[in-house]
Design an enzyme around this catalytic site. Structure first.
Site, PDB file in Angstrom:
ATOM      1  N   SER A 229      -2.804   8.239  -9.649  1.00  0.00           N
ATOM      2  CA  SER A 229      -1.303   8.692  -9.593  1.00  0.00           C
ATOM      3  C   SER A 229      -1.004  10.140  -9.497  1.00  0.00           C
ATOM      4  O   SER A 229      -1.873  11.028  -9.682  1.00  0.00           O
ATOM      5  CB  SER A 229      -0.662   8.213 -10.879  1.00  0.00           C
ATOM      6  N   GLN A 251       2.251  11.413 -16.364  1.00  0.00           N
ATOM      7  CA  GLN A 251       1.257  10.984 -15.034  1.00  0.00           C
ATOM      8  C   GLN A 251      -0.234  11.409 -15.518  1.00  0.00           C
ATOM      9  O   GLN A 251      -0.998  10.383 -15.332  1.00  0.00           O
ATOM     10  CB  GLN A 251       1.590  11.925 -13.787  1.00  0.00           C
ATOM     11  N   HIS A 254      -2.700   8.801 -17.176  1.00  0.00           N
ATOM     12  CA  HIS A 254      -2.936   7.481 -16.336  1.00  0.00           C
ATOM     13  C   HIS A 254      -4.413   7.780 -16.344  1.00  0.00           C
ATOM     14  O   HIS A 254      -5.303   6.593 -16.252  1.00  0.00           O
ATOM     15  CB  HIS A 254      -2.380   7.393 -15.024  1.00  0.00           C
ATOM     16  N   HIS A 320       5.456  10.441  -6.424  1.00  0.00           N
ATOM     17  CA  HIS A 320       6.637  10.758  -7.357  1.00  0.00           C
ATOM     18  C   HIS A 320       7.103  11.993  -7.444  1.00  0.00           C
ATOM     19  O   HIS A 320       6.236  12.901  -7.406  1.00  0.00           O
ATOM     20  CB  HIS A 320       6.407  10.343  -8.938  1.00  0.00           C
ATOM     21  N   GLU A 407       0.075  -3.608  37.621  1.00  0.00           N
ATOM     22  CA  GLU A 407      -0.919  -3.625  36.607  1.00  0.00           C
ATOM     23  C   GLU A 407      -2.200  -4.721  37.238  1.00  0.00           C
ATOM     24  O   GLU A 407      -3.107  -4.741  36.422  1.00  0.00           O
ATOM     25  CB  GLU A 407      -0.396  -4.154  35.281  1.00  0.00           C
TER      26      GLU A 407
END
Lengths: 428, 428
Positions: A229, A251, A254, A320, A407
């Protein structure tokens, strides 16, 4: 303890785990065994890795009822509140099939339909993350996926953490299978007696789960492989350093690999925040993890102004991004890369983790440059629809023939000529 | 020559190329060299693999002007017609950022923004596929991507096929770099003096290109790795067997690995189509390729009724599905898995390859169960937006605290408490 660095030196990019050759061999062996032996292999690996001997792989209705008695009424209420808000936000992401008609009778369109079957992996282990169950299941449910199955490793007593079971039920999941690791991923990709084959697998897991997901990708779809994170806080002198410190630590707790960065033009805020982190960190249950993360991947950067701050944040493309500045809305248009953007002093990142509504499964490791939050779009598939009229084919046919022949694809041209030319007239 | 098989025996799934260890080593060496040496490595590999010595890697304006003189006016017109229709269809796929407001002042939203830089890989070699240039570039352009760069291997005379250059210009691409293979992918992922680092790489390529794309995935986004082309035609006795045969052959001529399948309840149509394939195949320029594809991966299946036909098609989840039946619209709701759906006798698949408007980059190899056509969605990224009011935080804060503490994340709870509790009051 937190490093003060120059903006140029900032990076939130960490190398992704590739898995050792031994881990890869192990995953390949597990997948092969589940493919060939089905449930028997699932039981064998579960006995070996989870030390659980299971009579039935399925979670029974009584186990869920028992789980509701084991958690607090307050927990259930909060979970229901979160589920309501998450569902409501994701309902805004729903999209309609559309078509456009042309006067010559041609109709073009795009059909949007839900995937039929989705597997959600829920990690086991000491902690349970019921919020993660909601965040992975609800977008699929809102998309209209009719069969959602959860797989999760059992504890050694054969049980599943009660908060996982309650969250699964609140999210509307009917089928929970007690199997984890690479064996769960293999079961979801190929199907066994107890586990239906799915169209897509989502949800976080350890390195074995990640390797197995990569292995089965293409046979089924998978979600992004999540990295550690990250948070970047852009703040000015109007920000409260205690808020900033708390958000960075939320954070950091974590994972030792998590990254928390403050970018600010205010030297005073930088210094106060650095000191405050020390103070607040000690109070955390996971103080050691947070301290390691702050030491190894945390940073404070002083910049000239908010413009440089936002530019730096764009370069980092964080999971974040908080804007705790005087006029946060002035900067929204300047933010290019972020998984989720939190505006103002009352939008701490944890609000987004649980109850705000948007998904907390977000692009990490700088991938917000091109990846997006998990959402309803991840559980639908599109089909183009083409209904040409005879008149339109006459009009456009020669363009098709010209391009096909350029093509070297004369068969393509022939399929148009069969309908336009003399030989194209129906003889029945 | 085409096999008549039971519905249960049908499969369009072919094993995907994993690449030999030697190919993987080679790709890894190429990527490392481009990362460390930039353009110098690009020139070296281009000299070695393409036998071209280049003074400038960039395609010059004069080369594009020359290309316009080398192709026919009819070709340019057809390309412009195709580009117009493709652009118009993809414009319908554009989406808006949105937000919802709550009375307490909270605002939630989803920002939708284009990727900044996209790389489109265009294969070189004997044939050129200008339609593929349009199909890969235009969705990115419609999404609003501001920098689109094409990389394509030069011929040994240092030139690029004129129809590729004309298609690139018609699609609005300003930057074309003469580099191909794994070295082009490495350049796009890491950036060199001549090639900007991009956010996403799309476009087909050989096994080296595919391996390199897989290698850089995560550092940049990539598109699906395309497998050989497929068509399933569901037809009833009202279908013209010459149309059906032509459409099956139009896929078969792509590649010996391509798969063309007819599913029909009409024995008469089955037999007539089988014979007609023999007749038409001989007339094709690429007759050998088509014959091998039909022999090895073609099939006709007799089913009880259209219901069984559509069910079988759903199981195959083909890239292209034609419904040449009396009332095709009656079956649209029943079709679950298909990349593109072609309705009625005047919607041959080649129309979708070139001018109809929908993208011809479609999920192959049974992945239409969960993958979608290339489109504008593939060139945008989303950011969740969360702006909580103080009142909303007071209301929801306790739910966040309850859930965070249930997950053992006291730092998450602390970030809420810092704002709500006594200590949370601002002291400035």
């Amino acid at each position: 303890m937190i490093a003060i660095v120059q903006p140029e030196a900032l990076s939130t990019r960490r190398e992704k785990e590739a898995g050792t050759p031994a881990q890869q061999r192990s995953v390949s062996e597990i997948i092969a065994s589940v493919r060939s032996e089905g449930d028997a292999a699932l039981r064998r690996w579960t006995s070996r890795f989870d030390r659980a001997e299971l009579s039935s792989l399925d979670v029974a209705a009584e186990e869920i009822e028992e789980a509701y008695r084991q958690v607090s009424p307050g927990f259930i209420q909060s979970l229901q509140h979160a589920a309501r808000r998450i569902r409501r936000y994701h309902e805004q992401q729903r999209r309609q099939s559309w078509m456009e008609t042309e006067e010559d009778g041609t109709i073009l369109g795009q059909l949007i339909r839900p995937l039929e079957t989705v597997g959600v992996y829920v990690p086991g282990g000491r902690a349970a993350y019921p919020s993660s169950v909601l965040m992975n299941v609800l977008p699929a449910a809102v998309a209209g996926v009719s069969r959602i199955v959860i797989t999760t490793p059992p504890q050694s007593d054969g049980k599943v953490h009660p908060s996982t079971l309650v969250a699964a039920r609140e999210a509307g999941v009917k089928r929970i299978v007690k199997v984890g690791g690479a064996q769960a991923i293999a079961a979801l990709a190929y199907g066994t007696e107890s586990v239906p084959r799915v169209d897509k697998i989502v949800g976080p897991g350890n390195i074995y789960v990640a390797l197995a997901k990569r292995w089965v990708y293409g046979r089924v779809d998978i979600d992004m492989i999540a990295g550690p994170s990250e948070i970047v806080v852009v703040a000015d002198r109007t920000a409260d350093h205690r808020y900033v410190a708390a958000d960075l630590l939320s954070q950091a707790e974590h994972d030792p690999m998590a990254s928390a960065v403050l970018i600010t033009p205010s030297r005073s805020l930088a210094e106060k925040t650095a000191r405050e982190i020390e103070v607040q960190c000690r109070r955390l249950e996971r103080a050691e993890i947070a301290a390691q993360s702050i030491r190894e991947h945390g940073a404070i950067t002083l910049v000239r102004d908010l413009e440089e701050a936002v530019e730096t944040a764009n370069r980092l493309a964080p999971e974040h991004l908080e804007l705790i500045v005087e006029k946060p809305w002035n900067w929204v248009g300047r933010v290019k890369n972020a998984g989720a953007l939190f505006l103002g002093p009352y939008s701490p990142e944890p609000v987004g983790d649980y109850v705000a509504g948007p998904n907390h499964v977000l692009p990490t490791n700088g991938t917000a440059r091109f990846f997006s939050p998990l959402g309803v779009d991840d559980f639908i598939k599109k089909t183009s629809l083409i209904s040409y009229s005879r008149q339109a084919l006459i009009q456009d046919g020669n363009h098709v023939i010209t391009l096909a022949e350029a093509e070297g694809l004369t068969g393509h041209a022939a399929s148009i000529r069969a309908r336009l030319g003399e030989e194209g007239k129906k003889d029945e």
